[in-house]
Design an enzyme around this catalytic site. Structure first.
Site, PDB file in Angstrom:
ATOM      1  CD  GLU A 172      -3.136  -1.236   1.955  1.00  0.00           C
ATOM      2  OE1 GLU A 172      -3.361  -0.222   2.642  1.00  0.00           O
ATOM      3  OE2 GLU A 172      -3.827  -2.260   2.016  1.00  0.00           O
ATOM      4  CG  HIS A 411     -16.370  -6.260   5.515  1.00  0.00           C
ATOM      5  ND1 HIS A 411     -16.058  -5.528   6.631  1.00  0.00           N
ATOM      6  CD2 HIS A 411     -15.233  -6.313   4.775  1.00  0.00           C
ATOM      7  CE1 HIS A 411     -14.788  -5.147   6.560  1.00  0.00           C
ATOM      8  NE2 HIS A 411     -14.276  -5.604   5.447  1.00  0.00           N
ATOM      9  CD  GLU A 413     -10.195  -6.461   8.375  1.00  0.00           C
ATOM     10  OE1 GLU A 413     -10.367  -5.694   7.433  1.00  0.00           O
ATOM     11  OE2 GLU A 413      -9.139  -7.110   8.550  1.00  0.00           O
ATOM     12  CG  HIS A 481      -9.753  -4.772   0.618  1.00  0.00           C
ATOM     13  ND1 HIS A 481      -9.737  -3.404   0.681  1.00  0.00           N
ATOM     14  CD2 HIS A 481     -10.534  -5.091  -0.443  1.00  0.00           C
ATOM     15  CE1 HIS A 481     -10.485  -2.917  -0.293  1.00  0.00           C
ATOM     16  NE2 HIS A 481     -10.992  -3.915  -0.979  1.00  0.00           N
ATOM     17  CD  GLU A 482      -6.356  -4.788   4.028  1.00  0.00           C
ATOM     18  OE1 GLU A 482      -7.143  -5.694   4.304  1.00  0.00           O
ATOM     19  OE2 GLU A 482      -6.732  -3.620   3.801  1.00  0.00           O
ATOM     20  CD  GLU A 506      -8.517   1.614   1.873  1.00  0.00           C
ATOM     21  OE1 GLU A 506      -9.636   1.093   1.727  1.00  0.00           O
ATOM     22  OE2 GLU A 506      -7.592   1.069   2.495  1.00  0.00           O
TER      23      GLU A 506
END
Ligand code: NOJ
Ligand code: CA
Length: 701
Positions: A172, A411, A413, A481-482, A506
């Site tokens: 990132e 989602h 996470e 993500h990530e 973002e």
């Protein structure tokens, strides 16, 4: 008498032949040629030429293994195989409806002095090469550990390079554009305090895809394809000889990969052209991935989506329901902070907005318990992926979404606790199936558990694949993500819609954002491996973060529209708040119409770090869409619409930077015009500093 120069060359050739016993083996396709030989120390060596000119100078290949630390020299060539392939295949979704896979292949079978066998497979395409190592089934080599891979890419000079640090845990970073000799990631890593977890052990390591440009105008991209059961490859830059060498992400024991023969590595790729547009049009990385094992893919559907998301990113609401994990009332209930975004009424508002505007999905973050201390504590059990907060009525919400024809996006996470997620994978995916969620956005913010593993190491690469396999079983599309950056695996797992693995839009919400040239670099770097969930489409470009009023998105509004075309993804977020779109219905029209699946793509012009203009034809129609973006410099793009079929008239609507538009001072100025166009039309687009233009072209007769 033979002139000195020629005699030296002759002598050199003679030396090669004598030393190797054989002249180098060669394969080529159009302008690209690959040569392979074994040098005097028994090292396997390859080189790559473009148009007869060296691009990769002789570079050695091999490994240091736990069972043989010198598995990079003392080899002899025992046999070679060759074949040629020319086939066309159809991706489940993507930028093209047909993809040609056309290459020459050379396999060299090598024997080490110890008796061990190693094969190397080279494929040469019209736009570059791919090669991988294979450890055949053999006596004496079963289980082994890769301590280091010793693949070199010996480039020919001090090329202009677009790079981010070789970090084991994140991609990132903002890009640095510099000469290869100027690579030093230490100050970049030190300054990147907006990235939660950073692990860099080599200040000369850079991430791939690595984009370079030579002084004489050649574009070179180095990456890998089909990264499975192996760590991600970064590159160590030896500035003296411009020698790049593989630098694999380690585990806690500094081991790189645990393999069991027969086994192979991912493909190492070098894509080359004298035209920047060819790099973006390359399908070589996809072609080096296997076709899907599971042909039942009709359930996989590209879509746009809105999300209860930007409002949390900008501080208007929160993921967490309570402000402290231990702030419970007398009856043990969490005490609400009154700002929880994922509440039933608010989620219904987004569902309504999506339905009204024919946007396929709604992502809801912060719906499940655990966000009070979700990351930063290296805590193993944070989320259970099935227990909603008390104000999120999952039955009512999923029923409402169904009644409106909108899909909810789950989602999950994990905050880096992959062990916890794996234990609950069945439960989590059964929950999605029960409530009719067709897609999941996963997340890995924080330090990885198993502790000592990294986001881009072999264990996590296997984890991301297990999640994709689980998705294929449960018919769930995945947007990770990530994770490790992609390597074309969307061919093998067509439910792998997108991932982040880069610095997204973002960053404009919670940090100082991205430079205006960022989106002109991404397609040449991170996107070479696959689609990114960049989250474009911000309309309110200033004053969106109450706690940080100085923040702005480093783009004009028209550029935000153009990104839907220039940053390809089959799942594109419509990232801003509904009210910001409702305030500008004329500009929002483009987002409503722009598709996420295409039959054809034309890269009209491109230069990494400067500008990109792309035209794409919508899947199953004759409608075309164009996106054009520039960096911090204003620019006039002149584009000929010669890709349109001859003799047909189209109505073009052009969304462009308005008078005085500028990413810094006046980002929201835009104007819209329409005109009739055909294949002879030459369009002139004026792009503001940090600006762009978006065009829809619909057949009018
Ligand atoms: C980081 C992701 O990139 C972002 O999109 C998400 O909202 C947060 N993590 C929370 O999961
Ligand atoms: Ca992120």
């Amino acid at each position: 008498m033979i002139p000195v120069k020629i005699s030296t060359i002759l002598l050199f050739l003679l030396f090669c032949v004598v030393a190797n016993g054989e002249p180098p083996l060669e394969i080529s396709r159009e302008k690209v040629k690959l040569q392979f030989s074994i040098d005097e120390e028994g090292k396997p060596v390859y080189s790559v030429l473009f148009n007869g000119k060296e691009v990769i100078k002789p570079s050695s290949l091999g490994f240091s293994l736990n069972i043989d630390s010198l598995f990079y020299k003392n080899f002899t060539l025992i046999a070679e195989d060759r074949k040629a392939v020319d086939e066309t295949w159809k991706p489940v979704w993507g930028e093209y409806s047909n993809i040609r896979n056309n290459y020459e292949q050379l396999t060299v079978h090598l024997k080490h002095r110890s008796g061990k066998l190693l094969d190397i497979i080279f494929r040469v395409f019209a736009d570059g090469v791919g090669f991988r190592y294979e450890f055949p089934r053999q006596n004496g080599v079963a289980y082994f550990v890769v301590k280091d891979e010793c693949t070199q890419f010996h480039v020919t000079g001090n090329h202009k390079t677009f790079w981010i640090p070789g970090d084991f845990d994140t991609n990132e970073y903002a890009y640095t554009t510099s000469l290869l000799s100027e690579v030093n990631n230490a100050p970049v890593v030190r300054a990147a305090t907006d990235i939660a977890v950073r692990t860099v052990t080599d200040s000369l390591a850079v991430q791939t895809p690595l984009m370079m440009k030579t002084a004489d105008g050649l574009y070179i991209n180095i990456h890998e394809a089909a990264l499975l059961n192996y760590p991600a490859m970064q590159l160590h830059v030896d500035k003296n000889g411009f020698l790049l060498s593989s630098h694999l992400v380690p585990d806690a024991y500094n081991n790189k990969a645990y393999l069991h023969a027969p086994a192979h590595t991912p493909w190492r790729t070098v894509i080359i052209s004298d035209k920047a547009v060819d790099i973006l049009a390359s399908k070589t990385i996809l072609n080096l991935n296997d076709p899907p094992a599971d042909q039942n893919v009709a359930w996989i559907k590209p879509m746009k989506f809105v999300g209860v998301w930007w409002e949390m990113q900008t501080g208007k609401s929160t993921w967490n329901y309570s402000d402290h994990p231990d702030s419970t009332g007398a009856n043990g209930q969490l005490i609400p902070n009154g700002k929880h975004g994922a509440n039933t009424a608010n989620v219904k508002r987004y569902i309504e907005f999506a339905a009204k505007n024919k946007i396929g999905g709604v992502l809801v973050e912060g719906w499940n318990r655990g966000w009070e201390d979700w990351f930063g504590n290296w805590k193993e059990n944070v989320f259970d992926f099935v227990t909603p907060y008390p104000d999120f009525d999952v039955k009512e919400i999923t029923g409402y979404a169904r009644s409106k024809g909108v899909s909810l996006i789950m989602h999950n996470e994990t905050s880096g606790s992959a062990t916890s997620y794996e234990r609950q994978l069945d439960t989590a995916f059964r929950f999605m199936q029960k409530f009719g969620y067709p897609a999941v956005k996963t997340g890995y913010v924080g330090r990885i558990i198993p502790r000592g593993e990294h986001h881009d190491g072999q264990w996590m690469v296997c984890h991301y694949e297990r999640v994709l396999q689980q998705g294929m079983r449960y018919h769930i599309m995945v947007d990770a993500h990530e994770p490790a950056r992609p390597t074309g695996l969307q061919r093998t797992y067509p439910n792998f819609m997108a991932c982040e693995a880069a610095r997204g839009n973002e960053y404009h919400a919670f940090s100082n954002g991205n430079a205006p040239d960022h989106e002109t670099i991404l397609p040449f770097t991170r996107l070479m491996g696959g689609p990114m969930d960049y989250t474009p489409g911000i309309f309110k470009l200033k004053g969106y973060a109450p706690a940080a009023p100085e923040r702005s998105v480093h783009s004009t509004l028209a550029k935000q529209l153009a990104l839907y075309v220039t940053l390809y993804s089959p799942v594109e977020m419509v990232a801003d708040l509904p009210e910001n779109y409702e305030a500008r219905p004329d500009a929002f029209q483009f987002i409503k119409e722009v598709p996420v699946d295409w039959d054809d793509t034309k890269i009209l012009e491109a230069e990494p770090g400067d500008f990109i203009t792309i035209a794409r034809r919508e899947k199953g129609t004759n409608n075309w869409f164009i996106g054009s973006i520039t960096d911090e410099n204003a620019r006039t793009a002149t584009i000929l619409l010669s890709f349109l079929p001859k003799g047909k008239k189209y109505k073009a609507i052009i969304y462009e930077d308005g008078p005085g538009a500028d990413w810094k001072t006046n980002p929201e100025a835009y104007s819209i015009r329409s005109m009739t166009v055909d294949s002879n039309t030459r369009l002139k687009l004026s792009l503001a500093p940090g600006g762009g233009a978006a065009i829809s072209i619909m057949q009018s007769e």
